[in-house]
Design a protein around this motif. Structure first.
Motif, mmCIF file in Angstrom:
data_model
loop_
_atom_site.group_PDB
_atom_site.id
_atom_site.type_symbol
_atom_site.label_atom_id
_atom_site.label_comp_id
_atom_site.label_asym_id
_atom_site.label_seq_id
_atom_site.Cartn_x
_atom_site.Cartn_y
_atom_site.Cartn_z
ATOM 1 N N GLY A 5 19.391 -27.480 17.497
ATOM 2 C CA GLY A 5 19.329 -26.625 16.321
ATOM 3 C C GLY A 5 20.575 -26.752 15.479
ATOM 4 N N THR A 6 20.710 -25.818 14.562
ATOM 5 C CA THR A 6 21.740 -25.845 13.534
ATOM 6 C C THR A 6 22.993 -25.104 13.977
ATOM 7 N N ALA A 7 24.147 -25.535 13.467
ATOM 8 C CA ALA A 7 25.406 -24.841 13.703
ATOM 9 C C ALA A 7 25.704 -23.926 12.522
ATOM 10 N N ILE A 8 26.201 -22.715 12.825
ATOM 11 C CA ILE A 8 26.635 -21.793 11.773
ATOM 12 C C ILE A 8 27.930 -21.113 12.215
ATOM 13 N N THR A 9 28.642 -20.594 11.248
ATOM 14 C CA THR A 9 29.789 -19.750 11.530
ATOM 15 C C THR A 9 29.760 -18.561 10.586
ATOM 16 N N ILE A 10 30.190 -17.418 11.089
ATOM 17 C CA ILE A 10 30.281 -16.204 10.283
ATOM 18 C C ILE A 10 31.765 -15.868 10.166
ATOM 19 N N GLN A 11 32.206 -15.801 8.913
ATOM 20 C CA GLN A 11 33.614 -15.535 8.635
ATOM 21 C C GLN A 11 33.740 -14.257 7.810
ATOM 22 N N PRO A 12 34.756 -13.464 7.923
ATOM 23 C CA PRO A 12 35.985 -13.703 8.658
ATOM 24 C C PRO A 12 35.936 -13.279 10.116
#
Length: 113
Positions: A71-78
């Protein structure tokens, strides 16, 4: 050049970056395993809760270094949280965990600068 840092800090509580990287390689990349569908699912979930773009921004990004066939990679910032192997079907649970089921915890999840 205009520094718009303060303007964006006032408008956005969080930002979700979705890897849509594509490459001609034998190795898996997010663009080949449903990144566009995952991106759409994230935007839809936030729109349904009136949280798309204000207070949560969403953007595509190049490789986050977490590519896999799952699947897909995501990041939630901050918040500095990183996920791999995300499928569109998993987006509601992931975002509900991050922001609350009605996106009611968005303002409380922000780290202080």
């Amino acid at each position: 050049m205009k520094d718009r840092t303060d303007q964006q800090r006032e408008r956005l509580e969080a930002f979700v970056f979705v890897c849509t990287n594509e490459r001609d390689s034998e190795y898996a990349c997010c663009g080949d395993v449903g990144a566009d569908e995952t991106l759409a699912a994230i935007k839809d979930w936030l729109r349904e809760r009136n949280a798309f773009w204000s207070p949560v921004g969403v953007s595509t990004t190049g490789c986050l270094g977490l590519c896999s066939e799952g699947g897909t990679a995501i990041t939630i910032q901050p918040e500095d949280v990183w996920y791999s192997d995300i499928t569109p079907e998993e987006v509601p649970d992931l975002l509900a965990e991050a922001f609350g089921p009605d996106a009611d915890r968005i303002a409380t999840t922000r780290s202080t600068p």
